[in-house]
Design a protein around this motif. Sequence first.
Motif, short mmCIF file in Angstrom:
data_model
loop_
_atom_site.label_atom_id
_atom_site.label_comp_id
_atom_site.label_asym_id
_atom_site.label_seq_id
_atom_site.Cartn_x
_atom_site.Cartn_y
_atom_site.Cartn_z
N LYS A 1 89.27 14.93 -32.17
CA LYS A 1 87.95 15.57 -32.06
C LYS A 1 87.04 14.84 -31.05
N ALA A 2 87.45 13.65 -30.64
CA ALA A 2 86.58 12.83 -29.77
C ALA A 2 86.72 13.27 -28.32
N VAL A 3 86.35 14.54 -28.07
CA VAL A 3 86.62 15.13 -26.76
C VAL A 3 85.89 14.42 -25.62
N SER A 4 84.70 13.87 -25.91
CA SER A 4 83.94 13.26 -24.81
C SER A 4 84.65 12.01 -24.27
N THR A 5 85.28 11.24 -25.14
CA THR A 5 85.98 10.05 -24.63
C THR A 5 87.34 10.42 -24.03
N ILE A 6 87.87 11.57 -24.44
CA ILE A 6 89.18 11.99 -23.95
C ILE A 6 89.16 12.22 -22.44
N ALA A 7 88.12 12.86 -21.95
CA ALA A 7 88.05 13.13 -20.50
C ALA A 7 88.00 11.83 -19.72
N ALA A 8 87.22 10.86 -20.21
CA ALA A 8 87.11 9.57 -19.51
C ALA A 8 88.45 8.85 -19.50
N LYS A 9 89.15 8.90 -20.60
CA LYS A 9 90.46 8.23 -20.65
C LYS A 9 91.46 8.91 -19.73
N ALA A 10 91.44 10.24 -19.70
CA ALA A 10 92.35 10.96 -18.80
C ALA A 10 92.07 10.57 -17.36
N GLU A 11 90.79 10.42 -17.03
CA GLU A 11 90.43 10.05 -15.67
C GLU A 11 90.99 8.67 -15.32
N ARG A 12 90.96 7.76 -16.28
CA ARG A 12 91.45 6.39 -16.03
C ARG A 12 92.97 6.40 -15.79
N TYR A 13 93.71 7.13 -16.62
CA TYR A 13 95.17 7.20 -16.41
C TYR A 13 95.48 7.89 -15.09
N MET A 14 94.71 8.94 -14.79
CA MET A 14 94.95 9.64 -13.54
C MET A 14 94.73 8.71 -12.36
N ALA A 15 93.65 7.95 -12.39
CA ALA A 15 93.34 7.05 -11.27
C ALA A 15 94.43 5.98 -11.12
N GLU A 16 94.88 5.43 -12.23
CA GLU A 16 95.91 4.36 -12.15
C GLU A 16 97.25 4.93 -11.68
N GLY A 17 97.59 6.11 -12.17
CA GLY A 17 98.85 6.74 -11.75
C GLY A 17 98.83 7.06 -10.27
N TRP A 18 97.68 7.56 -9.80
CA TRP A 18 97.60 7.96 -8.39
C TRP A 18 97.58 6.73 -7.48
#
Length: 273
Positions: A246-263
């Motif tokens: 349910k913690a959707v607001s933190t989910i977007a930030a975490k996705a952004e972090r994984y995306m940045a590290e992967g890229w």
Amino acid sequence: MPSSPHTQSYAARIKHFTNPTAKLILETMERKKSNLAVSVDVTDPNDLLAIIDAVGPHTHVDIVENFSYSLIESLQGLAAKHDFLYFEDRKFADIGNTVALQYSSGVHKIASWSHLTNAHPVPGPSIIKGLSSVGLPLGRGLLLLAEMSTQGSLAVGAYTEEAVRMARQHRDFVIGFIAQRRMDGIGAEKEEDASEEDFLILTPGIGLESKGDNMGQQYRTPHEAVYVSGCDVIIVGRGIYGTDPKAVSTIAAKAERYMAEGWAAYLARTGQQ
Ligand code: 5BU
């Protein structure tokens, strides 16, 4: 001798594939600058839609489990809104005739909406024949599970080699592997058999804050998976949606972090930074 595919950009590798889903994945990764696939293993359909909407801008593939067919229109709407593909992590493992029915029919009608799915190679090449009879005419793609991220996995050695040989015989439909590293030349009879080949490697078992769970899962960082082991796509589940879907607001930030590290790991691997 051409350079190994993993040192080339995703865009440059599009020409190595005839399968439309493989081309679409590579194009979408390049366009969105994301090699992140988010695995959403939640049971509540409302959580599923909320998480996909939150991570959508940061991902190019979403893995969906546990839903009813009535959700499909909503899922397709989100895919269009955020420009990503679906990978149903179905892990087919039965005889050709049965998997063809499972793939095309039932409540999930997976082939009708999921661009990509996967299969265990354990039944042998007939599983590819069964799935491709449904998926190939629709332009879908298949990954074989050549390795697993879990402690004590049996998908090693000769099993992994056989999986790669099976894929080599069906390049039109099998576009890559679920694996922990690149499979270049694995199980090839002669070096030249594999010198031109390119497969996409999607890799689960990715976590930045944890080394594993208490059920055998083992985590590596995006850098270890993409830069060190040459994998193309990181599959992240709980590292992004944690223990509270349910913690959707933190989910977007975490996705952004994984995306940045992967890229960043991909750019470093391909000499683009
Ligand atoms: P996690 O929450 O990031 O641990 O979720 C990983 C996902 O990847 C989960 O959906 C698993 O089913 C999937 N997975 C995996 O973790 N390891 C494997 O070897 C394979 C799939 Br195959």
